[in-house]
Design a protein around this motif. Sequence first.
Motif, PDB file in Angstrom:
ATOM      1  N   HIS B  68      18.467  64.389  14.593  1.00 47.43           N
ATOM      2  CA  HIS B  68      18.191  64.209  13.156  1.00 47.43           C
ATOM      3  C   HIS B  68      17.245  65.283  12.648  1.00 47.43           C
ATOM      4  N   LEU B  73      18.089  65.827   8.768  1.00 48.06           N
ATOM      5  CA  LEU B  73      18.276  64.486   8.210  1.00 48.06           C
ATOM      6  C   LEU B  73      16.926  63.799   8.062  1.00 48.06           C
ATOM      7  N   GLU B  93      14.353  68.355  -0.443  1.00 47.24           N
ATOM      8  CA  GLU B  93      15.343  67.361  -0.059  1.00 47.24           C
ATOM      9  C   GLU B  93      16.725  67.824  -0.469  1.00 47.24           C
ATOM     10  N   ARG B  94      16.833  68.350  -1.691  1.00 47.61           N
ATOM     11  CA  ARG B  94      18.122  68.779  -2.218  1.00 47.61           C
ATOM     12  C   ARG B  94      18.671  69.961  -1.415  1.00 47.61           C
ATOM     13  N   THR B  97      20.054  68.812   1.765  1.00 50.80           N
ATOM     14  CA  THR B  97      21.356  68.186   1.572  1.00 50.80           C
ATOM     15  C   THR B  97      22.446  69.255   1.457  1.00 50.80           C
ATOM     16  N   LEU B  98      22.172  70.256   0.658  1.00 53.33           N
ATOM     17  CA  LEU B  98      23.170  71.303   0.466  1.00 53.33           C
ATOM     18  C   LEU B  98      23.417  72.073   1.766  1.00 53.33           C
ATOM     19  N   ARG B 100      23.157  70.798   4.792  1.00 46.17           N
ATOM     20  CA  ARG B 100      24.009  69.925   5.609  1.00 46.17           C
ATOM     21  C   ARG B 100      25.456  70.048   5.180  1.00 46.17           C
ATOM     22  N   ARG B 101      25.637  70.041   3.849  1.00 48.87           N
ATOM     23  CA  ARG B 101      26.989  70.050   3.313  1.00 48.87           C
ATOM     24  C   ARG B 101      27.701  71.352   3.693  1.00 48.87           C
TER      25      ARG B 101
END
Lengths: 842, 261
Positions: B68, B73, B93-94, B97-98, B100-101
């Motif tokens: 993680h 994560l 955080e954003r 996320t991007l 990870r994506r």
Amino acid sequence: MWRLTLSNAIAHRSRLALTWVAVALGVAFVVGGLVLTDTSSRVLDDQFRTAAAGVDLTIRSSAGFDSAMGVEVQRDPLPATLTDRIAGTAGVAKVRAVAGGSAQLQVRGKTVTPKGPTLLGTWAGSPFTAYTLRAGHAPTGADEVVLDVATAKAEHVTLGDRITVSATASRTLRVVGLTQIGDADGLPNSNVLLTDLHTAQLLLGLGTGLTSIEAIAADDVNVPDLRTRLAATLGITYAVTSGQDAAAASADAAKQSISYLRIVLLALAGAGLVVGAFLIANTFGIVLTQRSRELALLRAAGATGRQVLTSVLGEALLVGLTGAAGGTAVGVGAAYGLRGLAKSAGLALPGGALTVTGRTLLVGLIAGTLLTVLAAVGPARRAARVAPVQAMRASDPAPATTKRGRLITGLVLFAIAVALMVVAATTGSMPGVGAAAALLLGAVVVLGPVLAPRLARSVGRPLNRLGVPGQLAREATVRNPRRTASTAMALALALALITFVAVIGSSVKAIAAAGGEAITADLMVQSSREEMLGGLSPEVGQRVANLPQVADTSTTRYGHWLDQGTTSALTAVDPNTLPKVAKVTMTDGTLTALQDGGVVIADSVAKERGLAVGDTLAMTFPRDGQQQLRVVGVMDDRSAQAMSTNYVLSLGTYATHYSENVDATVYVALKDGVDGKQARVALRAAVADFPNAAIRDQGEAAAGRAAATEQVISLITVLLGFAVLIALLGITNTLALSIVERTREIGLLRAVGMTRAQLRRMVGAEAVLVAAIAAVAGVALGLVLAAGTLAGLAADNPVVIRVPAVQLIAVVATAVLAGLAAGLVPARRAAKLDVLTAIATQ
Amino acid sequence: MTTLHATSFKHASAPFPTIAARAIDVVKTYGRDEATVRALDGANVAIPAGRFTAVMGPSGSGKSTLVHALAGLDRIDSGQVLLGGTDLSALSERDRTLLRRDRLGFVFQSFNLVPALTAAENIALPLTLAGKKPDPAWQAELVAMLGLGARLNHRPAQLSGGQQQRVAVGRALIARPDIVFADEPTGNLDSRSGAALLRFLRDATRSYGQTIVMVTHDPVAASYADQVVFLADGRVVDELANPTPETVLARTAHLDTPDGK
Ligand SMILES: Nc1ncnc2c1ncn2[C@@H]1O[C@H](COP(=O)(O)OP(=O)(O)O)[C@@H](O)[C@H]1O
Ligand SMILES: [Mg+2]
């Protein structure tokens, strides 16, 4: 098991919180309505009773009935000599002569128009009345008047100011005193003006006549005995009532407008409760689905299905009872809010301390509790059917699929409802329309889970443009048909009611306008007040008729009569002049036949009652009680609409049955070539000293008729807004719960790269979609119900249906936006979920 | 931003050409006061690019926590996590996320798929979330390799556990991420489906040079990897190149004994 129930309810309190709120809101509505109307009637009772505090007996001319449509009927004047006769009767200690009636009040040139009557009366202090001077002195001269404190405050009138009081005659009077009535500042919705006897007689055109005589019995005299004796000596021309009975009758008249409000409030509270029931059923359904593993474990551990059922219902009972208790408490407070609301819609209610009866508390508690438990029965029975083996299954319960049986039952119900609606609408049977409407609702409830996914697919098509979030939002609604259906159904029901009211309202206005088409008059002079609250002095009609610009005039009057116990209205016309200002189409008989007495009735009435020319109709009049009137003609319904009532008498016949001497409308036909504007100015000048004479053309008259409808519609719409609010809470609740349910899915989406913004969009889109489905279904349902109702009401006449498109588009847009708002909290919550905890959640 | 060369590296024993991800003295604690658990207690690891790395260790040793942390994560308390040249702890955080994506793939033990989407839609999910379309040739190749051709329009509920995990692998690979993280991907599968899935992962590394990090406690599963990293009490305690079930078992037995687990 009860311990389990209690700990369950406590453990799931956050999930049940919104259900609790829904119960509380619905109950608060009911309780608020009851408290408000109870308070209003009690205050009215009190006021009228204290106003006649010391009076033992009231003597008036006999009347067929006391009041109609919130206004006391006018009775024949009493001769002044009667006072001495009564004073001379053994056992009577004191008497006073009273002249009173309706009047108009003008302050600084502006007419004051309270919602209720402007009462002109004869001043007296203790022991006859409960008027207590707050300032100044009693009126003694011909130009003095005492005003109630409330009116003085509202109109900024102080001692020494001059006000104009008009009834049959008009006078400018000096305010010499301000009085309270009982403990209050004034009478609700009313202005009270008190002068000495002579001035009141003068203003009311009574000459030396009186409207009533009040008597106080000597100390040692039995009042009922005295009443019997007086009644015997005076004969049937005069009615002797106890002072308290007379006050109660007056209070009853004032309470009629409140009783209508009570019906409206309670009906709407009912709607709120039904909407709440959907929400409750839904919440319990979701919470129990989420707990199915736990329930299965219970079953596996030996709990019977019955025990599970009882446990769930126990939980509902707990939520219902506490919610109802909370709602009852809130409702008492809500009464204040409702009072303000009613006031802003032009319906002032008396103020004062709230009356909370045991009945109100009981109704609130029982309604809330019963509703919650009943709404939970379905989910509870489903929960009881959870098989023990489901505890062993690892996978999530598959979403319920819609059954064929449901589709078939729904369609059959729907077909029956439509067939019944068509039959009922064409035969004009309103109970039939009502039954069809109930059946239709049932069909929609049954079909909901079948229809919802389909609607979601088509209505949600634009959501695809939002990409994955939009697609997932759409799929979420499609995958859970039952949940989507009941969430949307609650809102749809509320929106259907709003649509129904809007369509009925605009159609009624259209019908009223159509009635106006039969009027050919160029101008009309009407009372700026409601007719029964003081109409036009006959002088107005005479002056207008004498103007050089005027070719013809025709006056009408209104009266109430009792039709086998229920109040009805009639119009009195001049059969000779009416055709010059209106096109009255007779289907049988003639209008001129009215000159020799009798009544002309509307075609619809003739059909409904099976009456034809030559038959007789029993009508009870205020002045002379029940009379048999011969039907001398039948007019078509459009003409009846133009006349505002279904029964028409001649002015001559009217005079024998009514004591009122005021006109409702003076229709004016101008001479050829006369300029309308100039004529208007001339008319205005001619009746300048009659402040309540409003001069209107066709358009203004229609607008005047529409305004009242509009006010009622807007009040009902605002109240229905509460039902919408409850339904929106339902959306919030369902979404919040389904987010709990989808925690792992959300965690997964976030792990593979869905941003918080996208997640918020997904949840928001789901809320908007549910609202949009509800809006489509609700508006459609509302339209069908309104069409059926209007068709049923119209019976044989051409059906008038006006769909206020702009208004309905606004309703839909508001609903969708509100859906967005309803989704905000769950969306925020979903976005806040920690990715890891979401993934880890079992 | 710290560069890859700035810090010395205790456990990076083999001289790999490129390092895809690196954990440097990572500490992660859960809970407060007496209840504090040090899930990672100064963990150091380097994930070589183009290799299949298995992470092993007893239950509770911090395997999932490490993955993680490496995948962004979860936030760490101290230390550093580098993905290529990116310092994860510096990202919002954003941005994580991007990242990870766009640059990472995931396969979890269970509940890997969005129930509302078909297999094909689930595979394409990271790309569609980014507003992109999958490369059709690559998608076709993946589907063929995973043997999912006939199942593409099925929803997760209509797929077996093994098929679901293969769809998850497809989704993890579709965007050609820098690293695929798999946390006990075979944990819920029978041995045959598990073996098939492991072969897919190994083939992805062999055929496409895909970097993969897989958590497992099964020595047989670990033997599919190119190298194994052993964790105990939140630290990397050992490494093994070219593992076989036997060598892995020997090491774990050795690790487990002192703990008494
Ligand atoms: N969210 C959490 N809250 C508290 N403790 C946690 C949490 N996640 C993991 N832990 C603890 O951290 C340690 C490592 O957990 P984890 O990385 O899941 O181990 P593994 O995957 O090796 O079994 C364990 O002791 C576990 O109990
Ligand atoms: Mg783990």
